[in-house]
Design a protein around this motif. Sequence first.
Motif, PDB file in Angstrom:
ATOM      1  N   ASN A  18       0.828  -1.203   0.000  1.00 40.17           N
ATOM      2  CA  ASN A  18       0.000   0.000   0.000  1.00 40.17           C
ATOM      3  C   ASN A  18       0.865   1.258   0.000  1.00 40.17           C
ATOM      4  N   GLN A  19       1.936   1.249   0.799  1.00 34.20           N
ATOM      5  CA  GLN A  19       2.826   2.413   0.879  1.00 34.20           C
ATOM      6  C   GLN A  19       3.595   2.616  -0.425  1.00 34.20           C
ATOM      7  N   GLN A  20       3.987   1.519  -1.040  1.00 36.03           N
ATOM      8  CA  GLN A  20       4.685   1.611  -2.328  1.00 36.03           C
ATOM      9  C   GLN A  20       3.786   2.233  -3.400  1.00 36.03           C
ATOM     10  N   ILE A  21       2.533   1.797  -3.441  1.00 37.16           N
ATOM     11  CA  ILE A  21       1.587   2.319  -4.428  1.00 37.16           C
ATOM     12  C   ILE A  21       1.319   3.799  -4.165  1.00 37.16           C
ATOM     13  N   LYS A  22       1.187   4.160  -2.911  1.00 35.17           N
ATOM     14  CA  LYS A  22       0.974   5.578  -2.553  1.00 35.17           C
ATOM     15  C   LYS A  22       2.119   6.430  -3.079  1.00 35.17           C
ATOM     16  N   THR A  23       3.344   5.940  -2.891  1.00 35.47           N
ATOM     17  CA  THR A  23       4.530   6.693  -3.296  1.00 35.47           C
ATOM     18  C   THR A  23       4.626   6.794  -4.815  1.00 35.47           C
ATOM     19  N   LEU A  24       4.353   5.674  -5.499  1.00 28.62           N
ATOM     20  CA  LEU A  24       4.465   5.650  -6.954  1.00 28.62           C
ATOM     21  C   LEU A  24       3.353   6.453  -7.632  1.00 28.62           C
ATOM     22  N   VAL A  77      -8.223   8.795  -4.394  1.00 37.34           N
ATOM     23  CA  VAL A  77      -8.862   7.793  -3.546  1.00 37.34           C
ATOM     24  C   VAL A  77      -9.278   8.395  -2.203  1.00 37.34           C
ATOM     25  N   GLN A  78      -8.514   9.366  -1.711  1.00 34.42           N
ATOM     26  CA  GLN A  78      -8.895  10.006  -0.441  1.00 34.42           C
ATOM     27  C   GLN A  78     -10.206  10.780  -0.589  1.00 34.42           C
ATOM     28  N   LYS A  79     -10.431  11.341  -1.749  1.00 31.17           N
ATOM     29  CA  LYS A  79     -11.715  12.010  -2.003  1.00 31.17           C
ATOM     30  C   LYS A  79     -12.850  10.983  -2.025  1.00 31.17           C
ATOM     31  N   ILE A  80     -12.565   9.814  -2.635  1.00 30.58           N
ATOM     32  CA  ILE A  80     -13.563   8.740  -2.659  1.00 30.58           C
ATOM     33  C   ILE A  80     -13.807   8.226  -1.246  1.00 30.58           C
ATOM     34  N   ARG A  81     -12.736   8.155  -0.441  1.00 34.32           N
ATOM     35  CA  ARG A  81     -12.858   7.714   0.954  1.00 34.32           C
ATOM     36  C   ARG A  81     -13.838   8.611   1.724  1.00 34.32           C
ATOM     37  N   ILE A  82     -13.657   9.913   1.578  1.00 33.97           N
ATOM     38  CA  ILE A  82     -14.529  10.875   2.277  1.00 33.97           C
ATOM     39  C   ILE A  82     -15.977  10.716   1.819  1.00 33.97           C
ATOM     40  N   TYR A  83     -16.148  10.552   0.510  1.00 40.08           N
ATOM     41  CA  TYR A  83     -17.497  10.377  -0.053  1.00 40.08           C
ATOM     42  C   TYR A  83     -18.164   9.125   0.524  1.00 40.08           C
ATOM     43  N   GLU A 101      -8.859  -2.238  -0.040  1.00 43.42           N
ATOM     44  CA  GLU A 101      -9.726  -1.459  -0.916  1.00 43.42           C
ATOM     45  C   GLU A 101      -8.974  -0.261  -1.479  1.00 43.42           C
ATOM     46  N   GLU A 102      -8.227   0.425  -0.625  1.00 40.23           N
ATOM     47  CA  GLU A 102      -7.476   1.607  -1.041  1.00 40.23           C
ATOM     48  C   GLU A 102      -6.431   1.239  -2.096  1.00 40.23           C
ATOM     49  N   THR A 103      -5.726   0.139  -1.869  1.00 40.21           N
ATOM     50  CA  THR A 103      -4.672  -0.287  -2.805  1.00 40.21           C
ATOM     51  C   THR A 103      -5.247  -0.601  -4.185  1.00 40.21           C
ATOM     52  N   TYR A 104      -6.302  -1.406  -4.221  1.00 38.02           N
ATOM     53  CA  TYR A 104      -6.892  -1.785  -5.509  1.00 38.02           C
ATOM     54  C   TYR A 104      -7.492  -0.587  -6.236  1.00 38.02           C
ATOM     55  N   LEU A 105      -8.122   0.313  -5.501  1.00 36.59           N
ATOM     56  CA  LEU A 105      -8.664   1.521  -6.127  1.00 36.59           C
ATOM     57  C   LEU A 105      -7.550   2.349  -6.755  1.00 36.59           C
ATOM     58  N   MET A 106      -6.441   2.509  -6.036  1.00 36.37           N
ATOM     59  CA  MET A 106      -5.315   3.289  -6.574  1.00 36.37           C
ATOM     60  C   MET A 106      -4.788   2.668  -7.862  1.00 36.37           C
ATOM     61  N   LEU A 107      -4.674   1.348  -7.884  1.00 34.46           N
ATOM     62  CA  LEU A 107      -4.144   0.670  -9.071  1.00 34.46           C
ATOM     63  C   LEU A 107      -5.067   0.865 -10.279  1.00 34.46           C
ATOM     64  N   HIS A 108      -6.361   0.649 -10.080  1.00 31.59           N
ATOM     65  CA  HIS A 108      -7.322   0.805 -11.177  1.00 31.59           C
ATOM     66  C   HIS A 108      -7.384   2.251 -11.659  1.00 31.59           C
ATOM     67  N   ILE A 109      -7.401   3.174 -10.708  1.00 33.00           N
ATOM     68  CA  ILE A 109      -7.521   4.588 -11.071  1.00 33.00           C
ATOM     69  C   ILE A 109      -6.256   5.083 -11.762  1.00 33.00           C
ATOM     70  N   HIS A 110      -5.085   4.647 -11.272  1.00 38.34           N
ATOM     71  CA  HIS A 110      -3.835   5.053 -11.936  1.00 38.34           C
ATOM     72  C   HIS A 110      -3.791   4.531 -13.369  1.00 38.34           C
ATOM     73  N   ARG A 111      -4.189   3.259 -13.545  1.00 34.81           N
ATOM     74  CA  ARG A 111      -4.104   2.655 -14.875  1.00 34.81           C
ATOM     75  C   ARG A 111      -4.917   3.461 -15.891  1.00 34.81           C
ATOM     76  N   ILE A 112      -6.141   3.783 -15.519  1.00 34.34           N
ATOM     77  CA  ILE A 112      -6.992   4.478 -16.491  1.00 34.34           C
ATOM     78  C   ILE A 112      -6.620   5.944 -16.621  1.00 34.34           C
ATOM     79  N   SER A 113      -6.238   6.596 -15.526  1.00 32.42           N
ATOM     80  CA  SER A 113      -5.890   8.022 -15.601  1.00 32.42           C
ATOM     81  C   SER A 113      -4.581   8.228 -16.346  1.00 32.42           C
ATOM     82  N   ASP A 114      -3.651   7.320 -16.160  1.00 32.23           N
ATOM     83  CA  ASP A 114      -2.355   7.435 -16.827  1.00 32.23           C
ATOM     84  C   ASP A 114      -2.516   7.301 -18.338  1.00 32.23           C
TER      85      ASP A 114
END
Length: 285
Positions: free
Chosen positions: A230-236, A244-250, A263-276
């Motif tokens: 999780n920390q590695q994905i956050k950094t990368l 994802v933090q905005k989604i967390r608040i929602y 949940e946070e890790t998988y969301l970051m991976l999916h969101i990065h893939r499509i946004s990138d």
Amino acid sequence: MKISQILNNNVVIVKRGMNEIIVYAKGIAFRKKVGQVIYENEIEKTYVLDSNDMLEHFSYLLSHSEPNHITLVNQIIKYGEDKLGKKSNDYLNLTLLDHIEFALKRAQKGQFIRSPLTWEVKRFYPKHFQIGIYALDLIKEQIGSEFPVDEAVSIALHFVNMEEGKSNLDEAIHSMETLKDIISIIHYHFQITFDENSLDYMRLMTHLQYFIQRVSSNSPYSVIGDEVLNQQIKTLYSNAYDCVQKIRIYVQKKYNCNLTIDEETYLMLHIHRISDKQTLKGEEK
């Protein structure tokens, strides 16, 4: 079956056993009187209702509806049954007739209702949406009234309701609204327009569908709990993390449910893939 009441030339109430039911056929009451017999082979459509209030309401509706409108609804129902491979109930015939009668009155005044669920219904209920489009084509062909695509959504939801029931339909609409909100969060965070036909987009949508099911039942995914990953994905992917933090608040506000590390890790991976990939496409133009 003996006639209890003649509503008009095409609609009568008959006694079947201890119950009263509505029967319809063009000209079925012609030269008939209360107390006379109606035979099964004379009937085009039977409506069995479970309360006197419903019987009264739909009796009025049928007796004041144009015969061609009733036939049109029967055609739409038949198409829907074939499309979904499921028999409808009498309430669908009547509620859909009620809907279309009212929609036609609105159309005469140029009043058209916009649906907030057009995108979601097209995506999650494509067969039901096609039934709605078929209905609009039929209305245009037989009656001459044209409707915007939003009306197809309203008609489609009648068939969703038929399959899932009222409570499940409410849940489905609630989930579709949540999905739309999360997609909007991603869209505005990255200022990107999604390619809805891309594989990454479809993967994201599938993940979000299951994600929403989990958080709505307050049972978010938590198996590995890998804090190092999780920390590695956050950094990368720090931008995906911020999103994802905005989604967390929602999610916390809407469902009172906190995201797990998984949940946070998988969301970051999916969101990065499509946004990138969407960002790269934008830069190439």
